[in-house]
Design a protein around this motif. Structure first.
Motif, PDB file in Angstrom:
ATOM      1  N   GLN A  47       0.911  -1.283   0.142  1.00 19.35           N
ATOM      2  CA  GLN A  47      -0.007   0.023   0.153  1.00 19.35           C
ATOM      3  C   GLN A  47       0.862   1.249   0.055  1.00 19.35           C
ATOM      4  N   ARG A  48       1.876   1.283   0.721  1.00 20.35           N
ATOM      5  CA  ARG A  48       2.923   2.580   0.988  1.00 20.35           C
ATOM      6  C   ARG A  48       3.442   2.610  -0.451  1.00 20.35           C
ATOM      7  N   GLN A  51       1.105   4.149  -2.797  1.00 19.93           N
ATOM      8  CA  GLN A  51       0.907   5.678  -2.789  1.00 19.93           C
ATOM      9  C   GLN A  51       1.901   6.542  -3.150  1.00 19.93           C
ATOM     10  N   LYS A  52       3.000   5.843  -3.067  1.00 19.19           N
ATOM     11  CA  LYS A  52       4.336   6.483  -3.542  1.00 19.19           C
ATOM     12  C   LYS A  52       4.375   6.786  -5.110  1.00 19.19           C
ATOM     13  N   CYS A  54       1.777   6.714  -6.797  1.00 17.05           N
ATOM     14  CA  CYS A  54       0.489   7.458  -7.222  1.00 17.05           C
ATOM     15  C   CYS A  54       0.838   9.094  -6.992  1.00 17.05           C
ATOM     16  N   ARG A  55       1.593   9.123  -6.072  1.00 19.12           N
ATOM     17  CA  ARG A  55       2.137  10.714  -5.704  1.00 19.12           C
ATOM     18  C   ARG A  55       2.956  11.192  -6.931  1.00 19.12           C
ATOM     19  N   GLN A  58       0.972  12.005 -10.088  1.00 14.08           N
ATOM     20  CA  GLN A  58       0.192  12.949  -9.984  1.00 14.08           C
ATOM     21  C   GLN A  58       0.883  14.247 -10.256  1.00 14.08           C
ATOM     22  N   LYS A  72      -4.043   4.998 -10.322  1.00 15.23           N
ATOM     23  CA  LYS A  72      -4.108   3.900  -9.562  1.00 15.23           C
ATOM     24  C   LYS A  72      -3.932   2.826 -10.626  1.00 15.23           C
ATOM     25  N   SER A  75      -0.224   3.081 -11.812  1.00 13.73           N
ATOM     26  CA  SER A  75       0.644   2.957 -10.920  1.00 13.73           C
ATOM     27  C   SER A  75       0.683   1.331 -10.656  1.00 13.73           C
TER      28      SER A  75
END
Length: 191
Positions: A47-48, A51-52, A54-55, A58, A72, A75
């Motif tokens: 999950q971490r 998220q990285k 995705c950031r 973005q 998502k 990613s």
């Protein structure tokens, strides 16, 4: 096994029965991780990492119009790759995939790439070979997306990719640094 050694990892990874019996030859102290804790750690790390990714996506200008679901999905296609100092990531003249720098630094004859920088997008849109060889200047991790997987996204954002790269090249010119260059490059209208 000595201090620092481990066993049982295959059982945790594959939910397989133990392949051997382990006996202590002397008094020792062990740290144990049960399957439930191990799976929770793996899920949290996955999950971490998601998220990285995705950031990072973005922050890429040509992807700014993708909704959260699209970011998502993209990613999830990203695979981490590690390059050691001096290793070649992309060779000049070869076809290129899409790369985002997650950690470390890369260099080409054209520019330096650090965390959040990306390359390969123009080659995927135009089919042109890579314009320069890109090499790791220190140990570096990139997220990589194979061009074939990126193809579905390219259909809708190909023009944005080309515009974004043109703006990046213009902004590197000393006389245009710090200026808003978007007015120079209107997007092509779809017909």
């Amino acid at each position: 096994l000595q201090a620092g050694g481990s066993f049982g990892e295959l059982g945790l990874l594959y939910s397989a029965p133990r392949a051997a019996t382990v006996l202590a030859l002397e008094d020792c102290r062990l740290f144990r991780v049960d399957k439930l804790s191990f799976d929770a750690l793996l899920a949290a790390e996955a999950q971490r990492c998601l998220q990285k990714k995705c950031r990072l996506l973005q922050c890429i200008q040509f992807l700014e119009h993708l909704d959260a679901k699209g970011v998502k999905e993209l990613s999830e296609l990203m695979t981490p790759r590690v390059y050691r100092e001096g290793e070649t990531v992309v060779q000049k003249g070869e076809s290129s995939d899409f790369y985002v720098v997650a950690d470390g630094q890369l260099r080409s004859s054209i520019t330096t790439y650090s965390i959040g920088d990306y390359f390969g997008e123009r080659s995927m849109v135009t089919g042109e070979p890579a314009p320069a060889t890109i090499t790791a200047t220190r140990d570096t991790m990139v997220f990589w997306i194979e061009a074939n997987y990126f193809a579905e996204v390219l259909v809708t954002i190909g023009d944005r990719i080309l515009q974004d790269q043109d703006l990046r090249q213009l902004s590197s010119l000393p006389c245009l640094k710090g200026q808003d260059l978007t007015s120079f490059m209107p997007l092509k209208e779809k017909t």
